[in-house]
Write a protein that holds these residues in place. Structure first.
Motif, short mmCIF file in Angstrom:
data_model
loop_
_atom_site.label_atom_id
_atom_site.label_comp_id
_atom_site.label_asym_id
_atom_site.label_seq_id
_atom_site.Cartn_x
_atom_site.Cartn_y
_atom_site.Cartn_z
N ALA A 39 66.39 61.17 15.65
CA ALA A 39 66.66 59.67 16.08
C ALA A 39 65.31 59.06 16.03
O ALA A 39 64.28 59.39 15.90
N SER B 111 62.86 55.30 17.19
CA SER B 111 62.74 54.25 17.96
C SER B 111 61.85 53.32 17.52
O SER B 111 60.58 53.67 16.82
N THR C 156 63.93 53.03 23.66
CA THR C 156 65.09 53.36 23.17
C THR C 156 65.13 54.02 21.78
O THR C 156 64.06 54.01 21.04
N THR D 126 67.65 55.57 18.56
CA THR D 126 69.07 55.48 17.86
C THR D 126 69.18 56.64 16.81
O THR D 126 68.10 56.81 16.11
#
Length: 336
Positions: A160, A162, A168, A170
């Motif tokens: 993931a 950020s 956050t 993704t």
């Protein structure tokens, strides 16, 4: 300047050179090469530390699952970070002496990061309930983007990204089947292994390389010269590709560790198992150091002694390395 002699010096210092003979027929002596400086910085660290994260020569963190220590003076002194968290420390990424991120394990597998903006004096906990597994490895790109490995096993594992300092994340990659391992970022390109394949992604998750690796993981090191020329080290040896991973050649057939470096500027340091010998006090392994420049070369001597694999190493750039020895000693190596 002969880099080989610097490699030999490392061997002597870490393998207690100075004895006449180790009982296996290998003589030892310490030879200080011209053009290299090696400094034992700060003596011995607390036992068990096995990872390093140095965003600069002077500031860095040495850590394991239970504790993390920082230095602001290239290892001359160390201070324990006040993490204030009972779970295991998994991975550390600092941008500078103030800003850092630590991934930690939780029994309920909630993805969690501890964030500091004051050099580890205080931490703020951030959880990511949308991810089904703990975050493990964390790495930082030069532009500040953060990348984490999600768990390890199964299709829920992955990578993931950020772009907002860890507020956050993704998902940009989902695991193939099993064992997403050893996330690394090299010149802002991601590398890791998944189910026996070496995979490379750009920062958006676009696949650049997906080739069957010669070994299952890349735990002992990966060095990328270019997308075509790469080296992987493991217990089965040192492997080289010159065609982007389509084929690999085993150029050293015993256990190897890549300590890092820059092939074009300073060479790439290697720690190698050479052979075994028998002594009255038991079986010994013979340690040898090498360097990759245009081709692999080996140290002028091989030394019989218990082999001290470095628990952590990091190439800092500009001819400098940070090394944490098997005896918990922190060294800075500098090539003039």
């Amino acid at each position: 300047m002969d880099k080989l002699f610097a490699v030999f010096l490392l061997t002597c210092l870490f393998l207690s050179c100075g004895y006449e003979d180790d009982g296996c027929g290998y003589s030892r002596e310490t030879r200080l090469p011209a053009g290299y400086n090696l400094t034992l910085s700060g003596g011995t660290l607390p036992g068990g530390l096995n990872k390093l994260n140095f965003p600069s020569l002077f500031f860095g963190v040495a850590y394991n699952e239970g504790a993390a220590y920082k230095t602001n003076d290239a290892g001359a002194s160390w201070e324990r970070l006040n993490i204030g968290y009972d779970g295991p420390i998994v991975s550390v990424a600092f941008a500078d002496r103030n800003n850092g991120w630590i991934t930690v394990g939780k029994w309920d597998t909630t993805a969690t990061i501890l964030r500091t903006t004051d050099g580890g004096e205080t931490f703020t906990e951030k959880t990511y309930p949308s991810f089904p597994l703990n975050f493990t490895d964390i790495v930082r790109a030069t532009d500040g983007d953060l990348f984490v490995k999600i768990g390890t096993h199964g299709t829920d594992a992955g990578i993931a990204r950020s772009t907002d300092g860890g507020e956050t994340f993704t998902r940009i990659y989902s695991g193939i089947d099993n064992n997403v391992e050893n996330l690394k970022i090299i010149r802002d390109t991601l590398y890791f292994s998944d189910s026996g394949q070496l995979i490379s992604l750009d920062k958006t998750g676009r696949e650049l390389i997906k080739q069957r690796a010669p070994i299952y993981g890349i735990e002992n090191g990966l060095h990328v010269v270019s997308p075509d020329r790469m080296y992987i080290a493991d217990y089965d040896g040192l492997f080289e590709t010159r065609n982007g991973g389509a084929t690999w050649e085993n150029i050293y057939d015993r256990e190897a560790v890549i300590l890092g470096g820059d092939l074009r500027e300073d060479g790439v340091l290697l720690h190698l198992e050479a052979e075994e010998c028998t002594h009255s006090s038991g079986a010994y392994e013979v340690a040898q150091f090498g360097v990759i420049e245009e081709d692999i070369r080996f140290g002028p001597e091989i030394l019989g002694q218990w082999i001290y694999h470095f628990k952590a190493s990091q190439y800092l750039g500009d001819g400098r390395w940070a090394l944490l020895s098997g005896e918990n000693e922190f060294f800075v190596v500098e090539a003039e």
